[in-house]
Design a protein around this motif. Structure first.
Motif, PDB file in Angstrom:
ATOM      1  N   HIS A 143      16.882  76.718  61.263  1.00  0.00           N
ATOM      2  CA  HIS A 143      15.852  76.157  60.388  1.00  0.00           C
ATOM      3  C   HIS A 143      14.457  76.485  60.914  1.00  0.00           C
ATOM      4  CE1 HIS A 143      13.558  73.499  57.873  1.00  0.00           C
ATOM      5  NE2 HIS A 143      13.250  72.701  58.881  1.00  0.00           N
ATOM      6  N   LEU A 144      14.286  76.373  62.232  1.00  0.00           N
ATOM      7  CA  LEU A 144      13.012  76.715  62.861  1.00  0.00           C
ATOM      8  C   LEU A 144      12.638  78.169  62.569  1.00  0.00           C
ATOM      9  CD1 LEU A 144      10.620  76.379  64.830  1.00  0.00           C
ATOM     10  CD2 LEU A 144      12.224  76.857  66.705  1.00  0.00           C
ATOM     11  N   GLU A 145      13.589  79.062  62.753  1.00  0.00           N
ATOM     12  CA  GLU A 145      13.317  80.483  62.530  1.00  0.00           C
ATOM     13  C   GLU A 145      12.957  80.768  61.076  1.00  0.00           C
ATOM     14  OE1 GLU A 145      14.937  84.032  64.880  1.00  0.00           O
ATOM     15  OE2 GLU A 145      16.468  83.560  63.394  1.00  0.00           O
ATOM     16  N   LYS A 146      13.600  80.085  60.160  1.00  0.00           N
ATOM     17  CA  LYS A 146      13.312  80.247  58.732  1.00  0.00           C
ATOM     18  C   LYS A 146      11.863  79.855  58.427  1.00  0.00           C
ATOM     19  CE  LYS A 146      15.175  78.927  54.195  1.00  0.00           C
ATOM     20  NZ  LYS A 146      16.177  78.082  53.492  1.00  0.00           N
ATOM     21  N   GLU A 147      11.405  78.751  59.026  1.00  0.00           N
ATOM     22  CA  GLU A 147      10.036  78.294  58.804  1.00  0.00           C
ATOM     23  C   GLU A 147       9.024  79.231  59.463  1.00  0.00           C
ATOM     24  OE1 GLU A 147       9.416  76.240  56.679  1.00  0.00           O
ATOM     25  OE2 GLU A 147      11.155  74.940  56.470  1.00  0.00           O
ATOM     26  N   ILE A 148       9.378  79.772  60.623  1.00  0.00           N
ATOM     27  CA  ILE A 148       8.503  80.749  61.293  1.00  0.00           C
ATOM     28  C   ILE A 148       8.309  81.979  60.413  1.00  0.00           C
ATOM     29  CG2 ILE A 148       8.388  82.398  63.210  1.00  0.00           C
ATOM     30  CD1 ILE A 148       9.741  80.220  64.953  1.00  0.00           C
ATOM     31  N   ALA A 149       9.424  82.516  59.903  1.00  0.00           N
ATOM     32  CA  ALA A 149       9.369  83.719  59.066  1.00  0.00           C
ATOM     33  C   ALA A 149       8.505  83.491  57.826  1.00  0.00           C
ATOM     34  CB  ALA A 149      10.779  84.139  58.667  1.00  0.00           C
ATOM     35  N   ALA A 150       8.579  82.295  57.263  1.00  0.00           N
ATOM     36  CA  ALA A 150       7.801  81.985  56.060  1.00  0.00           C
ATOM     37  C   ALA A 150       6.299  81.982  56.336  1.00  0.00           C
ATOM     38  CB  ALA A 150       8.232  80.634  55.497  1.00  0.00           C
ATOM     39  N   LEU A 151       5.911  81.676  57.579  1.00  0.00           N
ATOM     40  CA  LEU A 151       4.487  81.583  57.927  1.00  0.00           C
ATOM     41  C   LEU A 151       3.861  82.908  58.353  1.00  0.00           C
ATOM     42  CD1 LEU A 151       4.578  78.247  59.962  1.00  0.00           C
ATOM     43  CD2 LEU A 151       3.438  78.595  57.762  1.00  0.00           C
ATOM     44  N   LEU A 152       4.693  83.893  58.665  1.00  0.00           N
ATOM     45  CA  LEU A 152       4.156  85.169  59.146  1.00  0.00           C
ATOM     46  C   LEU A 152       3.500  85.963  58.009  1.00  0.00           C
ATOM     47  CD1 LEU A 152       6.902  86.336  61.665  1.00  0.00           C
ATOM     48  CD2 LEU A 152       4.587  85.556  62.196  1.00  0.00           C
ATOM     49  N   PRO A 153       2.466  86.738  58.326  1.00  0.00           N
ATOM     50  CA  PRO A 153       1.758  87.503  57.294  1.00  0.00           C
ATOM     51  C   PRO A 153       2.522  88.759  56.870  1.00  0.00           C
ATOM     52  CG  PRO A 153       0.841  87.989  59.444  1.00  0.00           C
ATOM     53  CD  PRO A 153       1.872  86.920  59.670  1.00  0.00           C
ATOM     54  N   GLU A 154       2.129  89.321  55.761  1.00  0.00           N
ATOM     55  CA  GLU A 154       2.666  90.621  55.358  1.00  0.00           C
ATOM     56  C   GLU A 154       2.226  91.664  56.376  1.00  0.00           C
ATOM     57  OE1 GLU A 154       1.585  91.638  51.395  1.00  0.00           O
ATOM     58  OE2 GLU A 154       2.614  89.919  50.491  1.00  0.00           O
ATOM     59  N   GLY A 155       3.124  92.588  56.662  1.00  0.00           N
ATOM     60  CA  GLY A 155       2.781  93.607  57.649  1.00  0.00           C
ATOM     61  C   GLY A 155       3.925  94.561  57.873  1.00  0.00           C
ATOM     62  N   PRO A 156       3.647  95.694  58.539  1.00  0.00           N
ATOM     63  CA  PRO A 156       4.658  96.726  58.759  1.00  0.00           C
ATOM     64  C   PRO A 156       5.553  96.413  59.947  1.00  0.00           C
ATOM     65  CG  PRO A 156       2.607  97.391  59.774  1.00  0.00           C
ATOM     66  CD  PRO A 156       2.336  96.074  59.105  1.00  0.00           C
ATOM     67  N   GLN A 157       6.607  97.189  60.090  1.00  0.00           N
ATOM     68  CA  GLN A 157       7.488  97.084  61.263  1.00  0.00           C
ATOM     69  C   GLN A 157       6.711  97.546  62.491  1.00  0.00           C
ATOM     70  OE1 GLN A 157      11.490  98.401  60.631  1.00  0.00           O
ATOM     71  NE2 GLN A 157      11.750  99.081  62.743  1.00  0.00           N
ATOM     72  N   LEU A 158       6.721  96.752  63.548  1.00  0.00           N
ATOM     73  CA  LEU A 158       5.922  97.038  64.736  1.00  0.00           C
ATOM     74  C   LEU A 158       6.742  97.619  65.891  1.00  0.00           C
ATOM     75  CD1 LEU A 158       3.788  93.759  64.670  1.00  0.00           C
ATOM     76  CD2 LEU A 158       3.097  96.024  63.875  1.00  0.00           C
ATOM     77  N   TYR A 159       8.049  97.361  65.882  1.00  0.00           N
ATOM     78  CA  TYR A 159       8.934  97.861  66.932  1.00  0.00           C
ATOM     79  C   TYR A 159      10.190  98.445  66.286  1.00  0.00           C
ATOM     80  CZ  TYR A 159       6.098  95.388  70.379  1.00  0.00           C
ATOM     81  OH  TYR A 159       5.060  94.960  71.173  1.00  0.00           O
ATOM     82  N   PRO A 160      10.843  99.407  66.971  1.00  0.00           N
ATOM     83  CA  PRO A 160      12.085  99.965  66.423  1.00  0.00           C
ATOM     84  C   PRO A 160      13.118  98.878  66.155  1.00  0.00           C
ATOM     85  CG  PRO A 160      11.336 101.250  68.304  1.00  0.00           C
ATOM     86  CD  PRO A 160      10.454 100.034  68.246  1.00  0.00           C
ATOM     87  N   GLU A 161      13.962  99.102  65.178  1.00  0.00           N
ATOM     88  CA  GLU A 161      14.953  98.120  64.746  1.00  0.00           C
ATOM     89  C   GLU A 161      15.898  97.696  65.860  1.00  0.00           C
ATOM     90  OE1 GLU A 161      18.535  97.998  61.456  1.00  0.00           O
ATOM     91  OE2 GLU A 161      16.786  99.241  61.038  1.00  0.00           O
ATOM     92  N   THR A 162      16.196  98.624  66.782  1.00  0.00           N
ATOM     93  CA  THR A 162      17.167  98.340  67.854  1.00  0.00           C
ATOM     94  C   THR A 162      16.536  97.710  69.094  1.00  0.00           C
ATOM     95  OG1 THR A 162      16.899 100.614  68.654  1.00  0.00           O
ATOM     96  CG2 THR A 162      18.727 100.176  67.129  1.00  0.00           C
TER      97      THR A 162
END
Length: 299
Positions: free
Chosen positions: A166-185
């Motif tokens: 639940h915490l992670e879900k709320e964190i993700a909702a608060l983050l701004p739009e933006g590109p991928q900053l690190y490789p997926e792996t």
């Protein structure tokens, strides 16, 4: 062939709080693997460590930080406070962790620093597994609501991973739009040598008492990686001859025990056999010497 994930949102999430509230345990649980060492002793974390995770179409970069504390008697304490304070300004979202069993003066100090932060702050009340009657949390939650306008107040158990989704879900909702900053792996910003040094330091923390864990630092002098065997040589730096004697132990038993425990975890990390050699050396008063700190990588 795996489908490529399109990242729509990304950002940095600072996990802050006083020493020993469970910041590193939370980070490891969220990432799903150990990227930051843990122990029951305060001030185990000395560095700013990133844990990187993709949730749906959001890349979350968690920042584990040293615990903010009042006393700055030594250069090491001042260094750790600077690291922890800096991320408050750099992060997109702040997770302020406290312990459900006690709200202390050092928690108030962290709270004061947040008043200058113009970004969403989630209050996380950790260790709720230690509170048998959850209604006892309500007075604390109401008290803190009056002290700061939190985006959310979320009780969790980092150890048991209770409510962390639940915490992670709320964190993700608060983050701004933006590109991928690190490789997926990629799951952390720390390289293998750093992780090996931290594993050795973790085993030392568990093996020693009183001031000894706080007077140790690990320097990797040799790292020779082959196909089926990696040779590692590491120096354990201490401040006094007496600390060196304690770590080595009678007939070398103490150092041998640390080596056996560290080797087990390092082999899991690397994926094959290692040959580990440990030395203990004295660098007098290094925790209160800015130049010595820089020479050991504390920048």
């Amino acid at each position: 062939m795996t489908e490529e994930i399109t990242i729509k949102k990304s950002g940095f999430v600072a996990i802050i709080g006083r020493p020993n509230v469970g910041k590193s345990t939370l980070l490891n649980g969220l990432i799903g693997q150990k990227v930051s060492i843990t122990s029951p002793k305060p001030q185990t974390t000395r560095w700013q460590t990133l844990g990187i995770k993709i949730v749906d179409h959001t890349q979350i970069i968690y920042i584990d930080t040293p615990g903010l504390h009042k006393e700055e008697k030594r250069a090491m304490n001042r260094y750790m406070n600077r690291i922890a304070s800096a991320v408050i300004q750099d992060a997109d979202v702040i997770v302020f962790m406290i312990d459900a069993t006690s709200f202390r003066h050092e928690d108030e100090l962290v709270l004061k620093k947040l008043h200058d932060a113009e970004k969403p702050v989630i209050l996380v009340i950790n260790k709720i597994d230690l509170v048998s009657d959850k209604s006892e949390l309500l007075p604390l939650m109401n008290k803190l609501k009056d002290k700061y306008h939190f985006a959310h107040i979320i009780p969790i158990s980092a150890m048991n991973k209770e409510n962390t989704h639940h915490l992670e879900k709320e964190i993700a909702a608060l983050l701004p739009e933006g590109p991928q900053l690190y490789p997926e792996t990629q799951v952390t910003d720390k390289n293998i040598r750093f992780q090996v040094a931290e594993i050795i330091r973790e085993k030392l923390i568990y093996a020693t008492d009183e001031e000894v864990p706080y007077a140790t630092s690990i320097e990797i002098e040799e790292f020779e990686q082959e196909e089926k065997l990696t040779k590692i040589g590491a120096v354990i730096w201490v401040e006094r001859q007496g600390q060196k004697i304690i770590i080595i132990g009678k007939k070398g038993a103490g150092l041998k025990r640390v080596g056996i425990q560290a080797r087990r975890d390092i082999e899991k990390l690397i994926g094959h056999k290692i040959f580990l050699r440990l030395w203990v050396k004295v660098k007098e008063n290094w925790t209160d010497d800015d130049k010595a700190l820089r020479s050991l990588g504390y920048e």
